[in-house]
Design a protein around this motif. Sequence first.
Motif, PDB file in Angstrom:
ATOM      1  N   UNK A 387      53.476  25.701  30.164  1.00  9.07           N
ATOM      2  CA  UNK A 387      53.104  27.019  30.688  1.00  9.07           C
ATOM      3  C   UNK A 387      51.626  27.065  31.063  1.00  9.07           C
ATOM      4  N   UNK A 388      50.786  26.358  30.288  1.00  7.00           N
ATOM      5  CA  UNK A 388      49.344  26.329  30.560  1.00  7.00           C
ATOM      6  C   UNK A 388      49.059  25.714  31.917  1.00  7.00           C
ATOM      7  N   UNK A 389      49.823  24.686  32.296  1.00  6.31           N
ATOM      8  CA  UNK A 389      49.651  24.070  33.617  1.00  6.31           C
ATOM      9  C   UNK A 389      49.897  25.086  34.723  1.00  6.31           C
ATOM     10  N   UNK A 390      50.937  25.881  34.538  1.00  2.00           N
ATOM     11  CA  UNK A 390      51.236  26.908  35.525  1.00  2.00           C
ATOM     12  C   UNK A 390      50.104  27.954  35.601  1.00  2.00           C
ATOM     13  N   UNK A 391      49.537  28.278  34.425  1.00  2.00           N
ATOM     14  CA  UNK A 391      48.432  29.260  34.382  1.00  2.00           C
ATOM     15  C   UNK A 391      47.215  28.726  35.125  1.00  2.00           C
ATOM     16  N   UNK A 392      46.947  27.400  35.022  1.00  2.00           N
ATOM     17  CA  UNK A 392      45.805  26.786  35.710  1.00  2.00           C
ATOM     18  C   UNK A 392      45.963  26.936  37.215  1.00  2.00           C
ATOM     19  N   UNK A 393      47.183  26.761  37.676  1.00  2.00           N
ATOM     20  CA  UNK A 393      47.424  26.935  39.117  1.00  2.00           C
ATOM     21  C   UNK A 393      47.126  28.365  39.546  1.00  2.00           C
ATOM     22  N   UNK A 394      47.536  29.298  38.685  1.00  2.00           N
ATOM     23  CA  UNK A 394      47.247  30.706  38.995  1.00  2.00           C
ATOM     24  C   UNK A 394      45.740  30.974  39.004  1.00  2.00           C
ATOM     25  N   UNK A 395      45.011  30.308  38.078  1.00  2.00           N
ATOM     26  CA  UNK A 395      43.556  30.484  38.000  1.00  2.00           C
ATOM     27  C   UNK A 395      42.875  30.023  39.292  1.00  2.00           C
ATOM     28  N   UNK A 396      43.376  28.964  39.875  1.00  2.00           N
ATOM     29  CA  UNK A 396      42.800  28.497  41.138  1.00  2.00           C
ATOM     30  C   UNK A 396      42.922  29.575  42.214  1.00  2.00           C
ATOM     31  N   UNK A 397      44.067  30.270  42.187  1.00  2.00           N
ATOM     32  CA  UNK A 397      44.215  31.375  43.137  1.00  2.00           C
ATOM     33  C   UNK A 397      43.286  32.531  42.805  1.00  2.00           C
ATOM     34  N   UNK A 398      43.104  32.750  41.505  1.00  2.00           N
ATOM     35  CA  UNK A 398      42.189  33.831  41.075  1.00  2.00           C
ATOM     36  C   UNK A 398      40.751  33.535  41.460  1.00  2.00           C
ATOM     37  N   UNK A 399      40.364  32.232  41.463  1.00  2.00           N
ATOM     38  CA  UNK A 399      38.991  31.847  41.811  1.00  2.00           C
ATOM     39  C   UNK A 399      38.631  32.314  43.218  1.00  2.00           C
ATOM     40  N   UNK A 400      39.585  32.186  44.075  1.00  2.00           N
ATOM     41  CA  UNK A 400      39.321  32.631  45.440  1.00  2.00           C
ATOM     42  C   UNK A 400      39.035  34.136  45.491  1.00  2.00           C
ATOM     43  N   UNK A 401      39.827  34.865  44.692  1.00  2.00           N
ATOM     44  CA  UNK A 401      39.569  36.322  44.639  1.00  2.00           C
ATOM     45  C   UNK A 401      38.221  36.622  43.975  1.00  2.00           C
ATOM     46  N   UNK A 402      37.860  35.795  43.006  1.00  2.00           N
ATOM     47  CA  UNK A 402      36.569  35.995  42.326  1.00  2.00           C
ATOM     48  C   UNK A 402      35.407  35.811  43.279  1.00  2.00           C
ATOM     49  N   UNK A 403      35.506  34.856  44.180  1.00  2.00           N
ATOM     50  CA  UNK A 403      34.438  34.631  45.144  1.00  2.00           C
ATOM     51  C   UNK A 403      34.167  35.877  45.973  1.00  2.00           C
ATOM     52  N   UNK A 404      35.245  36.545  46.305  1.00  2.27           N
ATOM     53  CA  UNK A 404      35.064  37.792  47.070  1.00  2.27           C
ATOM     54  C   UNK A 404      34.430  38.888  46.205  1.00  2.27           C
ATOM     55  N   UNK A 405      34.823  38.855  44.929  1.00  2.84           N
ATOM     56  CA  UNK A 405      34.241  39.867  44.010  1.00  2.84           C
ATOM     57  C   UNK A 405      32.775  39.596  43.695  1.00  2.84           C
ATOM     58  N   UNK A 406      32.368  38.303  43.760  1.00  5.04           N
ATOM     59  CA  UNK A 406      30.982  37.934  43.458  1.00  5.04           C
ATOM     60  C   UNK A 406      29.997  38.639  44.381  1.00  5.04           C
ATOM     61  N   UNK A 407      30.410  38.739  45.640  1.00  4.00           N
ATOM     62  CA  UNK A 407      29.525  39.398  46.597  1.00  4.00           C
ATOM     63  C   UNK A 407      29.263  40.850  46.190  1.00  4.00           C
ATOM     64  N   UNK A 408      30.343  41.489  45.698  1.00  2.00           N
ATOM     65  CA  UNK A 408      30.160  42.874  45.234  1.00  2.00           C
ATOM     66  C   UNK A 408      29.269  42.932  43.979  1.00  2.00           C
ATOM     67  N   UNK A 409      29.446  41.942  43.118  1.00  2.00           N
ATOM     68  CA  UNK A 409      28.666  41.933  41.857  1.00  2.00           C
ATOM     69  C   UNK A 409      27.189  41.707  42.097  1.00  2.00           C
ATOM     70  N   UNK A 410      26.826  41.016  43.221  1.00  2.00           N
ATOM     71  CA  UNK A 410      25.414  40.754  43.509  1.00  2.00           C
ATOM     72  C   UNK A 410      24.617  42.050  43.602  1.00  2.00           C
ATOM     73  N   UNK A 411      25.242  43.005  44.299  1.00  2.00           N
ATOM     74  CA  UNK A 411      24.566  44.303  44.419  1.00  2.00           C
ATOM     75  C   UNK A 411      24.375  44.964  43.048  1.00  2.00           C
ATOM     76  N   UNK A 412      25.401  44.799  42.224  1.00  2.00           N
ATOM     77  CA  UNK A 412      25.308  45.388  40.866  1.00  2.00           C
ATOM     78  C   UNK A 412      24.224  44.690  40.043  1.00  2.00           C
ATOM     79  N   UNK A 413      24.114  43.366  40.154  1.00  2.00           N
ATOM     80  CA  UNK A 413      23.106  42.602  39.388  1.00  2.00           C
ATOM     81  C   UNK A 413      21.686  43.011  39.757  1.00  2.00           C
ATOM     82  N   UNK A 414      21.451  43.309  41.043  1.00  2.00           N
ATOM     83  CA  UNK A 414      20.107  43.738  41.469  1.00  2.00           C
ATOM     84  C   UNK A 414      19.709  45.012  40.728  1.00  2.00           C
ATOM     85  N   UNK A 415      20.658  45.925  40.697  1.00  2.00           N
ATOM     86  CA  UNK A 415      20.365  47.178  39.974  1.00  2.00           C
ATOM     87  C   UNK A 415      20.102  46.915  38.482  1.00  2.00           C
TER      88      UNK A 415
END
Length: 646
Positions: A387-415
């Motif tokens: 099951x953990x192997x399957x979760x790792x595959x899902x995490x790779x998909x989540x990483x892509x979504x995280x990259x998009x979220x990082x841009x939003x977090x940059x603005x928050x970090x400045x504040x």
Amino acid sequence: MAAERMFNRPVCVQVRCQGCEERRLNVRVNIELLPVSNPVHKKDLAVRLTDDTDPFFLYNLVISEEDFQSLKSQQGLLVDFSAFPQKFIDLLQQCIQEQNKDIPRFLLQLVSSASVLDHTPVWLNVVETNPFKHLTHLSLKFLPGNDAEIKKFLASCLKCLKEDKMMLEEKLRKTEEDLTRQLSYTQQNLSEKSRELDKLKNEWASHTTALTNKHTQELTNEKERALQAQAQYQQQHEQQKKELENLHQKSIQQLQNRLSELEVINKDLTERRYKGDSTVRELKAKLSGIEDECQRAKQEVLSLRRENTTLDAECHEKEKLVNQLQTRVAVLEQEIKDKDQLVIRTKEVLDATQEQKAILEESTEKKQSHIEKLETTIKSLSAELLKANEIIKKLQGDLKTLMSKLKLKNTVTIQQEKILAEKEERLQKEQRELQEMGQALQMKEQEVCKLQEQLETAIQKLEESKQLLKTNENVITWLNKQLNEIQMAKAAETSGTHGGVRSAISPYGRLDRPSFPSSGISHSISPLYAFQTLPEPAHNKNVSSQCPVPRAGILTFLIQFNAQLPKMNRCSDVQTVTATSHPANKENGGNVGLESKYFKKKDDSIPLRGLSQNTLNSEYLKPYLSAEAQPPPKGAVTPASAYFPG
């Protein structure tokens, strides 16, 4: 009639000869009452001074009632002839009590005008010493014994020695008889006691033999019992040993079976571990790739931050910044409060976790007993790894979504960085306030040190004032003595006896000059301070005339003496002295009262300390107040003349 002996003891005497050093001498003082054939005089007082080491040392003094009257008037004695011997003996006993001390209070002085004590009259003085003055209580003139008196004295000494010898011989004879009786009696007792001792020895020997026989029998019985008990214990020990060996062999077999089972389990677990290690390596490789991508994203974030700072500096004006800062301060204060609450909650959670930790430690001990159950769970873990192997595959998909979220977090970090900068400023302010508080603390400590120094100076001033009080008291006592002696002179002159010369008054009618070492004034004070008018010598006046010593002069002496003391200790209190009117001396026609200038308030004057305000109503003041004079009010200081009785 025989002479009545009252005192016969050796006394330590301080010998003073002209041109010689002082020395101490043990002199035997013999006081007797001699009967007289003359019917007018009942008894004469005879005082004899002798030395036990020198038989030719003899001084005699015989005082009749007439001689005592002249002595009484000369030296101001207050006792009668009948009480004089006992008072003289009391003074001698006080000298004997004080003679072993380093600084005796009472001492006897044998004073001679010649260089050696040889056929010259001497004076025996009874002197009381104090820090202020040496007071001579009694001075007696002794005449040396002539040849006939010395022979008579030696004959009486020889007679006494013979009587003592006879008494001692009789005592010796009686003691010899008593000792011989006691010796015979003790010898008889000794023989009886030796017989009793022999009997006791025989009884003790028989008793010891009986006890030894009894103890030997008891020892043999105890040895037999011990041997029997030892045999029983050995049999029990062998049986227990056999049982323990059987149990040991059974446990060894069980442990060997258990060991074989555990080895099989161990092999299975090692195979599973190797499989787990391979999967972990694959995951680490993937993680390193993700970290590289994350670093690239961070570099992009930094570049974006720089661009944002420049844009913010241009866009935002100063007024908006102020408003934002004020709102942020309020927000930060709320956040600090929230964080304090979070800290308290985390502490509570920590305590709860510690309690859970203790509970878990207990549970681990219990779980060790349930190892067999855990082996079944290990089998289920293999399924979970898939099951953990399957979760790792899902995490790779989540990483892509995280990259998009990082841009939003940059603005928050400045504040958040801006908020952190503001917090750092607040921290610096608090540190400054802490430094200021530390400086204030140092200032307070310096003030405490200054207050301690002021307290020490106040204590020193208090000690100096106490010394000043002591000097005032010494002056008052000395003046009281002078007035008492003057009063005695008046009483002696009015009674019609011969006028004696006071020890405190010089032949010229002036008081001896006192010195006050304790007050710091080493020089003697002029008698002009003590008297306004000098009295005439006693030999120029009639018997009925009185010796006027103005009390106002003594007051001026006190006031002028106190005026010198501000050099040692300045006193801030200034008290006004209210004068009371004194009656004029009717016999001499002189005004005895104080002048008005002594009662005026002066800036540099010091009040008379130690003088009570309630002495106006005492009996000492009644002769000095006129019929019209009233006592001063409560706030006024009593004049010093109230303390010196007329």
